[in-house]
Each structure stands twice: as C-alpha cells, then as structure tokens.
Design an enzyme around this catalytic site. Sequence first.
Site, mmCIF file in Angstrom:
data_model
loop_
_atom_site.group_PDB
_atom_site.id
_atom_site.type_symbol
_atom_site.label_atom_id
_atom_site.label_comp_id
_atom_site.label_asym_id
_atom_site.label_seq_id
_atom_site.Cartn_x
_atom_site.Cartn_y
_atom_site.Cartn_z
ATOM 1 N N ASN A 75 36.695 4.766 -46.589
ATOM 2 C CA ASN A 75 35.862 3.585 -46.817
ATOM 3 C C ASN A 75 36.414 2.718 -47.942
ATOM 4 O O ASN A 75 37.083 3.226 -48.835
ATOM 5 C CB ASN A 75 34.435 4.032 -47.163
ATOM 6 C CG ASN A 75 33.640 4.379 -45.918
ATOM 7 O OD1 ASN A 75 33.779 3.736 -44.886
ATOM 8 N ND2 ASN A 75 32.798 5.402 -46.027
ATOM 9 N N TYR B 32 22.915 0.757 -42.850
ATOM 10 C CA TYR B 32 23.391 0.026 -44.023
ATOM 11 C C TYR B 32 22.777 -1.358 -44.140
ATOM 12 O O TYR B 32 22.815 -1.964 -45.212
ATOM 13 C CB TYR B 32 24.920 -0.083 -43.998
ATOM 14 C CG TYR B 32 25.606 1.202 -44.389
ATOM 15 C CD1 TYR B 32 25.945 1.465 -45.711
ATOM 16 C CD2 TYR B 32 25.888 2.167 -43.430
ATOM 17 C CE1 TYR B 32 26.562 2.649 -46.071
ATOM 18 C CE2 TYR B 32 26.499 3.366 -43.776
ATOM 19 C CZ TYR B 32 26.829 3.602 -45.102
ATOM 20 O OH TYR B 32 27.426 4.784 -45.460
#
Length: 435
Positions: free
Chosen positions: A142, A248
């Site tokens: 990420n 998210y």
Amino acid sequence: MLCNGSSYTPELIEGFIKRYDELPVRELWLVDIEEGKEKLKIVSNLAKRMVEKAGVPIQIYTTLDRREALPGADFVTTQLRVGLLDARIKDERIPISHGLIGQETNGAGGMFKGLRTIPVILDINKDISELCPDAWMINFTNPSGMVTEAVLRYGSTKKVIGLCNVPIGMEMGIANLLDVDHNRVRIDFAGLNHMVFGLNVYLDGKNITEEVVNKIAAGEMEAIVNNIINIEWASEFIKGLSVIPCPYHRYYFKQDEMLEKELEEFAKGETRAEVVKRLEADLFELYKDPDLDIKPPQLEERGGAYYSDAACRLINSIYNDKKDIQPVNTRNNGAIAGIPVDSAVEVSCIITKDGPKPMAIGELPVQVNGLIQQIKSFERMVIEAAITGDYNTAMVAMTINPLVSSDKMAKILLDELLEAHKEYLPKFKAYFEAK
C-alpha cells in the site's frame, strides 16, 4: 515464484497449496531485509511445515538478497513497509494529534507511505527488468494503486498489477448478505484503490444492485474488513448513492464519526498501527510453534482476510489464461472515461496470459466521479513528489487531499512528517540540506 517474509505469507502459502493441481509452483523464494531476518526465518519454517503437511513438492528458499532470488522468477509479489510499523504509527499519530484522520493509505498518512515506498518499489522493479524481465510484478504494497501507477509511469518494466483484498471482501460480504455461495456473485468494480465502488451486482448473471443497495441501506451488511470500524451508513445516503461503497469510503463520507473513534483510540494509545504491532508480535509467536502447520485463523484480525484468494486466483488465471473477471489495479487504457489512459485504476478486468484487460466502464456515476477525480489528482502529485523530492509538489499534494483541511494545516503536517521520516526519504535530500 518470488514472495516475501511478511506476516501475510501463510495466506499465500495456503492459496498455492489449494491450487497446486492448476498452479504447480516448483520454487518459492521468500525475501526480506536484514531487519526482518528473524521474522523471515520464522515464517519460512511455518511455510515449510504447511507444504510438508499438504504433501506438495514446493521447494522453499530464503534470502536477504533479492537479486539472488529473482533470476528465473515467473511472478514477483511485493508486500513491504518502509520504516516498518513504527513508521505507520507516525503516519497515524501525527495527523490525529492535529485533529485530522490518521490512516495508513488515506490522507496525510497515506501520502507519506507513498513517498517512502515508491522509490523502493521502483528499485525492485529495475532489478526485475534486468534479472527476470518476463515476470509479472504483483504488488500488494500500500498504497497499492499509487504504487502501481508509479511503476506504470516510471518503472523499467510495465508488467505490474496492483492487488487489494477489499474488492474480494466486498464480494464475500455481499454473498454472505444474500446467503449464497461467493462464486454466484459478481460485481462491476470501478474507481481507485481504496476508493473503489461496486457499480452493479449480479447473482447468477442477474442484476440485483437495487436489492443489495436496499439491504445495505437497512444496515444488514456486516463488516467487510477487520481493520476499519464498521459504522453504519445513513440509509438515505446509500439509497441516493445507488452504488456500493467500499469500507474506506467511511473516511470521506463519515469523516466526523471516524475521526471521533480515532481520537478516542489516540487518547488511549490505541491507534490501529499500535494494535497491528501487537497483533504482528502475537502472530509471529504463534508462527514459532513447531506443531503449527496451517494458516492460523488469528491472521484475519491482522486485516489479511481473502489475500490468498485474491492473489492466488490472479496468478492462477494469468498462468492458465483463464479469461475470468477479477478486479485489479492496472493501466486504465480508456476503461473509465475522464481518467488518463496511462493512469492506474481499480477496475474489473478479464485476466489473460498477457495480463488484465480492463472492462469498458465509460462515464462514472456523477455522484462518485468528483471524489475519484480529486483522489486521482492527489495520487499523481504524490507520485511526482516521490520521484522528484520537490517540496512544493508535496505541498500541493497534501493540500488537495480531502482529509486535510487547509494549506496552513497541510504545511504543518508536511513539515512534521518529513522530519519524522527523514531517514526514509532520500529523494528530499535537497530540502533537508537547505533547512
């Protein structure tokens, strides 16, 4: 196959074992750095026990020198954290200390994970292009979409695919919501990594998006991932949105509630990064057990649920030219209108031996397009800052992120985070020398 020695590795080993008849992996190299030497030893021993129990002839090797492992690799998976979990703690705690969202892939924290990570990933990519140029680079690191785009724009080899467990988690969550087998559910995904929407949901090929939207609006959807607080959506918002958000999106659409929870955790010294650090320590203690020869269920608490399915089904589909549909991060190539063709998007693709072929989405729904465009601009500016080390570019990137409140706050965060991560930001050498 070249992997790494992270706590997620047992997920991958399990996935390779389950698919061995279709995906006959001969060699698996686990690679780490000197600081991860002990963890590499622990996780490789567990991997060997898992393989032995399964009775499959996969040879597992370990090394601290990736150049030793790369020659002959068909696939290279990357899962790393520059600065280890202590860096993530800073990424989270510094923004929260100023009353803003602190999260490892979103906002200021996500920006600095990108700044630290992109140069390292490009170095790995350069070695791949030299030592195994035909290999596919499968990136889990990420912020996955940002890293994937950096490789697409600046990498020595463009054979890169970004991967995330959120879309497959959404598929699993909706399958559970409908009480059906996961294989009967398909979703048209479009957007960016950790900013992806489910535009259409199909059950046995029939479009049931409205039914799923109504069930989510009624609060019937359970948590999809363990690392994000499952605050219930406002019913009216979900019905008006009319597409499926990912977990998210709560950082953007429920910013006040998410920040309130983060501030509570911050006050107790319980940021997600600190929880994960304890979870990792506990996991590696479990992994040491010489009698453990399976992936422990506790790994799901780390946030790694479905990684093996996402990663191994992708590799399997490339290897076997399956031409099935999977959501991945790849070059847009016109799939989503209004996003540059050479930008990375997270989108449903047909997976072939030549890689992913994005499905044509066209215009994004107007109700989600604006946020996606803003985040794409942010990603592009972060990548440029990571490549150039230019302070002004980094300042613009920080300011245009919707989780940062103003240019004044952006400068405060930028200066503090630069200083906090100084040793992992060699591209900013000129900035530090001029101070």
